[in-house]
Structures are given as C-alpha cells and as structure tokens.
Scaffold this motif. Structure first.
Motif, PDB file in Angstrom:
ATOM      1  N   GLY A  50      -7.382  -6.223   2.095  1.00 54.01           N
ATOM      2  CA  GLY A  50      -6.659  -6.342   0.835  1.00 54.01           C
ATOM      3  C   GLY A  50      -7.637  -6.375  -0.333  1.00 54.01           C
ATOM      4  N   SER A  51      -7.143  -6.130  -1.544  1.00 53.36           N
ATOM      5  CA  SER A  51      -7.999  -6.225  -2.732  1.00 53.36           C
ATOM      6  C   SER A  51      -8.486  -7.652  -2.950  1.00 53.36           C
ATOM      7  CB  SER A  51      -7.234  -5.742  -3.970  1.00 53.36           C
ATOM      8  OG  SER A  51      -6.910  -4.378  -3.852  1.00 53.36           O
ATOM      9  N   ASP A  52      -7.746  -8.630  -2.407  1.00 56.08           N
ATOM     10  CA  ASP A  52      -8.150 -10.025  -2.573  1.00 56.08           C
ATOM     11  C   ASP A  52      -9.515 -10.291  -1.949  1.00 56.08           C
ATOM     12  OD1 ASP A  52      -5.744 -10.491  -3.847  1.00 56.08           O
ATOM     13  OD2 ASP A  52      -4.730 -11.231  -2.060  1.00 56.08           O
ATOM     14  N   GLU A  53      -9.810  -9.640  -0.823  1.00 56.84           N
ATOM     15  CA  GLU A  53     -11.142  -9.804  -0.233  1.00 56.84           C
ATOM     16  C   GLU A  53     -12.208  -9.219  -1.151  1.00 56.84           C
ATOM     17  OE1 GLU A  53     -13.490  -9.317   3.978  1.00 56.84           O
ATOM     18  OE2 GLU A  53     -12.207  -7.641   3.394  1.00 56.84           O
ATOM     19  N   VAL A  54     -11.918  -8.084  -1.776  1.00 55.47           N
ATOM     20  CA  VAL A  54     -12.869  -7.471  -2.702  1.00 55.47           C
ATOM     21  C   VAL A  54     -13.161  -8.424  -3.853  1.00 55.47           C
ATOM     22  CG1 VAL A  54     -13.309  -5.533  -4.248  1.00 55.47           C
ATOM     23  CG2 VAL A  54     -12.072  -5.149  -2.103  1.00 55.47           C
ATOM     24  N   ILE A  55     -12.115  -9.031  -4.417  1.00 48.66           N
ATOM     25  CA  ILE A  55     -12.287  -9.969  -5.527  1.00 48.66           C
ATOM     26  C   ILE A  55     -13.183 -11.132  -5.111  1.00 48.66           C
ATOM     27  CG2 ILE A  55     -11.082 -11.615  -7.038  1.00 48.66           C
ATOM     28  CD1 ILE A  55      -8.625  -9.689  -6.831  1.00 48.66           C
ATOM     29  N   ASP A  56     -12.906 -11.705  -3.943  1.00 48.54           N
ATOM     30  CA  ASP A  56     -13.698 -12.837  -3.454  1.00 48.54           C
ATOM     31  C   ASP A  56     -15.156 -12.436  -3.235  1.00 48.54           C
ATOM     32  OD1 ASP A  56     -13.949 -15.583  -2.278  1.00 48.54           O
ATOM     33  OD2 ASP A  56     -14.427 -14.418  -0.490  1.00 48.54           O
ATOM     34  N   LEU A  57     -15.390 -11.263  -2.648  1.00 50.91           N
ATOM     35  CA  LEU A  57     -16.754 -10.819  -2.381  1.00 50.91           C
ATOM     36  C   LEU A  57     -17.526 -10.564  -3.670  1.00 50.91           C
ATOM     37  CD1 LEU A  57     -16.256  -8.376   0.638  1.00 50.91           C
ATOM     38  CD2 LEU A  57     -17.106 -10.723   0.688  1.00 50.91           C
ATOM     39  N   LEU A  58     -16.847 -10.077  -4.693  1.00 55.07           N
ATOM     40  CA  LEU A  58     -17.517  -9.868  -5.987  1.00 55.07           C
ATOM     41  C   LEU A  58     -18.034 -11.189  -6.554  1.00 55.07           C
ATOM     42  CD1 LEU A  58     -15.086  -7.239  -7.552  1.00 55.07           C
ATOM     43  CD2 LEU A  58     -17.497  -6.868  -6.991  1.00 55.07           C
ATOM     44  N   TYR A  69       1.867   2.023  -3.817  1.00 51.97           N
ATOM     45  CA  TYR A  69       2.293   3.418  -3.701  1.00 51.97           C
ATOM     46  C   TYR A  69       2.417   3.859  -2.240  1.00 51.97           C
ATOM     47  CZ  TYR A  69       1.522   8.514  -3.558  1.00 51.97           C
ATOM     48  OH  TYR A  69       1.584   9.846  -3.269  1.00 51.97           O
ATOM     49  N   TRP A  70       1.465   3.449  -1.398  1.00 52.06           N
ATOM     50  CA  TRP A  70       1.439   3.901  -0.008  1.00 52.06           C
ATOM     51  C   TRP A  70       2.378   3.096   0.880  1.00 52.06           C
ATOM     52  CZ3 TRP A  70      -0.700   8.415   1.275  1.00 52.06           C
ATOM     53  CH2 TRP A  70      -1.664   8.964   0.409  1.00 52.06           C
ATOM     54  N   GLY A  71       2.909   1.981   0.383  1.00 47.54           N
ATOM     55  CA  GLY A  71       3.900   1.220   1.129  1.00 47.54           C
ATOM     56  C   GLY A  71       3.368   0.516   2.362  1.00 47.54           C
ATOM     57  N   MET A  72       2.119   0.028   2.304  1.00 49.64           N
ATOM     58  CA  MET A  72       1.520  -0.607   3.481  1.00 49.64           C
ATOM     59  C   MET A  72       1.005  -2.010   3.160  1.00 49.64           C
ATOM     60  SD  MET A  72      -0.421   2.559   5.413  1.00 49.64           S
ATOM     61  CE  MET A  72      -1.144   3.334   3.959  1.00 49.64           C
ATOM     62  N   ALA A  73       1.795  -2.788   2.439  1.00 49.59           N
ATOM     63  CA  ALA A  73       1.371  -4.131   2.041  1.00 49.59           C
ATOM     64  C   ALA A  73       1.062  -5.003   3.259  1.00 49.59           C
ATOM     65  CB  ALA A  73       2.446  -4.792   1.174  1.00 49.59           C
ATOM     66  N   GLY A  74       1.801  -4.801   4.346  1.00 51.59           N
ATOM     67  CA  GLY A  74       1.607  -5.604   5.542  1.00 51.59           C
ATOM     68  C   GLY A  74       0.293  -5.347   6.258  1.00 51.59           C
ATOM     69  N   LEU A  75      -0.377  -4.235   5.959  1.00 51.77           N
ATOM     70  CA  LEU A  75      -1.636  -3.901   6.634  1.00 51.77           C
ATOM     71  C   LEU A  75      -2.844  -4.564   5.995  1.00 51.77           C
ATOM     72  CD1 LEU A  75      -1.260  -0.098   7.445  1.00 51.77           C
ATOM     73  CD2 LEU A  75      -0.796  -2.059   8.898  1.00 51.77           C
ATOM     74  N   ARG A  76      -2.745  -4.931   4.707  1.00 55.08           N
ATOM     75  CA  ARG A  76      -3.846  -5.549   3.982  1.00 55.08           C
ATOM     76  C   ARG A  76      -5.095  -4.677   3.992  1.00 55.08           C
ATOM     77  NH1 ARG A  76      -2.041  -6.781   0.981  1.00 55.08           N
ATOM     78  NH2 ARG A  76      -3.521  -8.267   0.155  1.00 55.08           N
ATOM     79  N   GLN A  91      -6.727   0.574  10.613  1.00 55.37           N
ATOM     80  CA  GLN A  91      -7.395   1.835  10.284  1.00 55.37           C
ATOM     81  C   GLN A  91      -6.565   3.023  10.755  1.00 55.37           C
ATOM     82  OE1 GLN A  91     -11.710   2.131  10.989  1.00 55.37           O
ATOM     83  NE2 GLN A  91     -11.789  -0.101  11.227  1.00 55.37           N
ATOM     84  N   GLU A  92      -6.047   2.942  11.978  1.00 54.83           N
ATOM     85  CA  GLU A  92      -5.248   4.047  12.530  1.00 54.83           C
ATOM     86  C   GLU A  92      -3.938   4.222  11.762  1.00 54.83           C
ATOM     87  OE1 GLU A  92      -4.692   4.073  16.737  1.00 54.83           O
ATOM     88  OE2 GLU A  92      -6.808   3.668  17.161  1.00 54.83           O
ATOM     89  N   ALA A  93      -3.317   3.102  11.375  1.00 59.21           N
ATOM     90  CA  ALA A  93      -2.049   3.185  10.647  1.00 59.21           C
ATOM     91  C   ALA A  93      -2.237   3.839   9.288  1.00 59.21           C
ATOM     92  CB  ALA A  93      -1.451   1.785  10.487  1.00 59.21           C
ATOM     93  N   VAL A  94      -3.327   3.505   8.601  1.00 57.39           N
ATOM     94  CA  VAL A  94      -3.590   4.121   7.303  1.00 57.39           C
ATOM     95  C   VAL A  94      -3.882   5.603   7.466  1.00 57.39           C
ATOM     96  CG1 VAL A  94      -5.093   4.146   5.274  1.00 57.39           C
ATOM     97  CG2 VAL A  94      -4.397   1.960   6.257  1.00 57.39           C
ATOM     98  N   ILE A 102       5.320  10.392   1.004  1.00 58.95           N
ATOM     99  CA  ILE A 102       5.021   9.250   0.126  1.00 58.95           C
ATOM    100  C   ILE A 102       5.263   9.641  -1.326  1.00 58.95           C
ATOM    101  CG2 ILE A 102       3.236   7.651  -0.646  1.00 58.95           C
ATOM    102  CD1 ILE A 102       4.144   7.139   2.204  1.00 58.95           C
ATOM    103  N   ASN A 103       4.930  10.865  -1.676  1.00 57.11           N
ATOM    104  CA  ASN A 103       5.121  11.311  -3.053  1.00 57.11           C
ATOM    105  C   ASN A 103       6.608  11.444  -3.402  1.00 57.11           C
ATOM    106  OD1 ASN A 103       3.462  11.927  -5.368  1.00 57.11           O
ATOM    107  ND2 ASN A 103       4.367  13.972  -5.304  1.00 57.11           N
ATOM    108  N   LYS A 104       7.418  11.811  -2.422  1.00 53.81           N
ATOM    109  CA  LYS A 104       8.874  11.854  -2.640  1.00 53.81           C
ATOM    110  C   LYS A 104       9.407  10.452  -2.914  1.00 53.81           C
ATOM    111  CE  LYS A 104       9.762  15.890   0.320  1.00 53.81           C
ATOM    112  NZ  LYS A 104      10.382  16.343   1.597  1.00 53.81           N
ATOM    113  N   GLN A 105       8.867   9.485  -2.197  1.00 54.90           N
ATOM    114  CA  GLN A 105       9.263   8.096  -2.424  1.00 54.90           C
ATOM    115  C   GLN A 105       8.869   7.642  -3.823  1.00 54.90           C
ATOM    116  OE1 GLN A 105       7.466   5.917   0.801  1.00 54.90           O
ATOM    117  NE2 GLN A 105       8.677   6.963   2.371  1.00 54.90           N
TER     118      GLN A 105
END
Length: 346
Positions: free
Chosen positions: A77-85, A210-217, A245-248, A258-261
């Motif tokens: 998730g982006s939260d890990e990026v924020i923490d690492l920064l 946009y990609w609809g994968m919030a559950g994957l983090r 990784q495989e799901a993404v 995804i663009n139609k959505q």
C-alpha cells in the motif's frame, strides 16, 4: 534542466550506513533449480518466497507508466511508502515534514510514529495551496525534509494547482511527495512526467482506486533511482506477496475493462452531483477530480446517523471540514439507493 540536489545529505546517517538484510532470493534469483537455500517447505502451492523486488510486475507497470523499472518502488500500500520515507529522511525528534490541511490523515500518523514534527499549512477557501511568504519561509526551515501534496486531495477531491507544486519544487531542497492516489479520475497528466526535471520529486500512485484492488495493498512510488534504492534498502525483504503480485499482473492484462469501469464511474459521478444539487439540505458540492465528492449539508452528524441506520455508509468529515460529508461513487445500483435515501431523509 534539472536542479542539483544532494540526496545523500538528506538521508539519516544510520540509513546511509545500514547494511540491508540479504535474503536467499537476493543471492540467487533464477527461476530454475533445486531450491535448498531459503528453508522453505518443499511442499505446497505457495511454498516459495516471492521475488523481493517484483521484477516481472515492475516491468509491466513501467510499460504502462512509460518509465524505467529502476525508478519504481512497490509498497504494501502507499501507507508503507509514506512510513519508509519518514524512516529514510527524518531523524526522530529532530526533523520535520509539511502537509497542507485538510488532507490524508496517514501523513500525520506516520509523522507521529516516527517522532517527526509535522508542520501544517491550511489550504485556502478553494482548498488550494497559497503561494505566499509563509509558504516560502516554511520551505526554508533547516529541519524540513519532506513535503506531502495530495493531488487530487483527500477529502476535498480537487487537484492542487500546478503552479503551487512548481513553486514548492523550485523553493525546496528536500523530498517533495505528490500523492496521486486518485489521478486516474482527473483530467490532468501525472507528475511522473516531471521526474527527470526534479530529482527530489517522488510520485505515489496506487492499485486501490482506479484498478479496483484495495484489498491487495499494492502502492507505487516513482522517483529517481537513488531514492528508489534507499526505499529498497529499508523495506521488509518480502513486502509484496506472490499472490498479490500475480493478481496485479492478471489485472494489468485487463486494462480495457478497467477503463470501461472508469468511464462508468465518471458518468455516475455527474449523476450523483446532479441529484445532490436538487436537495435543499445540500449547501455546497465542492469541485472534484476524484471518485468521490465532498458536500456541505445542514447537519452532517444527523445525516450520517440516518444513512447508517438505512445501511448506506458514507464518511462523516464534520471534524475535518464543518458539516461536510464525503461520498464515494458506487455502482449505479448503490448510487440509486443513496439518492433515494437522501430524498427520503429530506
């Protein structure tokens, strides 16, 4: 012409001196062989550790984003990026970060966890950054290492004006983070295109919206390779699972759907805005470039409680922006339910 920034001078000394953990998959990254090096169970469908640097996934993302894979970091998730920064660039009890409020709450949480002082400048009445002496003076603080700009902003929904971001990049020698979690819903080019011009710029995006994968983090950070290498140095060895990784990767191959959505969400956004405009209790709907909108109502607490009772869950932002609620754009059926419930309430 890119400006000269000494990234190394911004980094905590203990991080510069850090010898990162070397996993079995760092020492051998081949795909074939008898693997007796990582103390894995030899049986099972998911018995092998994942690629710690997500090379295949990064290659595919780089094609889509038109950037190099060594300019890309993937986080839990982006939260890990924020923490690492914060871990890389701020000395606990000494250094500072800057945000523009109201904005995403994790910047403050990460600052507190890492014992970094958080400076906060209020956005103006249009939720834009004021380019003034206060901002210029704040950017000159010797202890200021990180500036976070959420654009489109959460919870307000609007893009931050380009001239404000340009001003900050031009007057600050620390790390400028542009959080673009909602950029795919906006009609503006990503700041990724400006990375070569600004060596201290880092752009965050995500697979959650946009990609609809919030559950994957899975969150993305784009920056110059020197900053990316520092994030790789301090991250946990296997921060993105093989399953994720495989799901993404699978979803990336379905980009047309995804663009139609996306097109449907944007149409529904206008429909919801139109319906809210007809309600007397809605005092103002703020302009939005995201998949949600912020609306000022008569009584946010009362409305929120009523909707919860009707099993329609929105976000009460009254504590952040007075009498405002944040409404995510759902499916056509969900939006219909929302509108009918609001009409019933009024």
């Amino acid at each position: 012409m890119s400006k000269k920034i000494n990234i190394e001078k911004l980094v905590r000394k203990n991080i510069l001196d850090l010898k990162p953990y070397s996993s079995a998959r760092d020492e051998f990254s081949g795909a074939e062989g008898v693997f007796l090096d990582a103390n894995e169970n030899p049986f099972g469908s998911w018995n092998r550790y994942p690629d710690p640097y997500q090379k295949e996934l990064k290659n595919e993302i780089s094609k889509i984003k038109n950037t190099s894979s060594d300019s890309l970091f993937l986080g839990n998730g982006s939260d890990e990026v924020i923490d690492l920064l914060f871990r890389v660039f701020t000395n606990p009890g000494k250094d500072q970060a800057l945000t523009f409020t109201p904005t995403y709450g994790m910047y403050e949480v990460a600052a507190n966890i890492n014992d970094a002082e958080l400076l906060q400048i209020s956005l103006d009445e249009n939720f834009q950054v004021s380019i003034d002496e206060n901002l210029k003076n704040t950017l000159q603080n010797s202890g200021l290492k990180l500036v976070f700009i959420c654009s489109p902003n959460n919870p307000t929904g609007n893009l931050i004006q380009q001239e404000a971001v340009d001003f900050i990049l031009g007057n600050f020698s620390g790390i400028v983070v542009v959080d673009e979690a909602y950029i795919d819903f906006a009609d503006q080019e990503s700041w990724i295109s400006q990375l070569e011009k600004h060596p201290n710029l880092l752009v965050m995006q995500t697979f959650s919206k946009y990609w609809g994968m919030a559950g994957l983090r899975v969150g993305m950070a784009f920056s110059n390779p020197e900053i990316i290498s520092l994030l790789n140095k301090v991250k946990p060895p296997y921060n993105i699972s093989s399953l994720n990784q495989e799901a993404v990767l699978k979803t990336l191959k379905n980009a047309s759907e995804i663009n139609k959505q996306l097109e449907l969400i944007l149409k529904q956004r206008e429909l919801v805005i139109s319906a809210l405009t007809d309600l007397e209790m809605v005092k103002k709907i703020y302009p939005t470039d995201a998949n949600f909108l912020l609306a000022e109502v008569d009584n946010a607490n009362e409305l929120y409680d009523y909707l919860v009772n009707e099993k329609v869950i929105i976000r009460n932002r009254n504590s952040v922006v007075k009498n405002c609620v944040r409404i995510t754009i759902g499916t056509p059926e969900e939006n219909k339910k929302l509108i009918e419930t609001l009409q019933k309430f009024e």
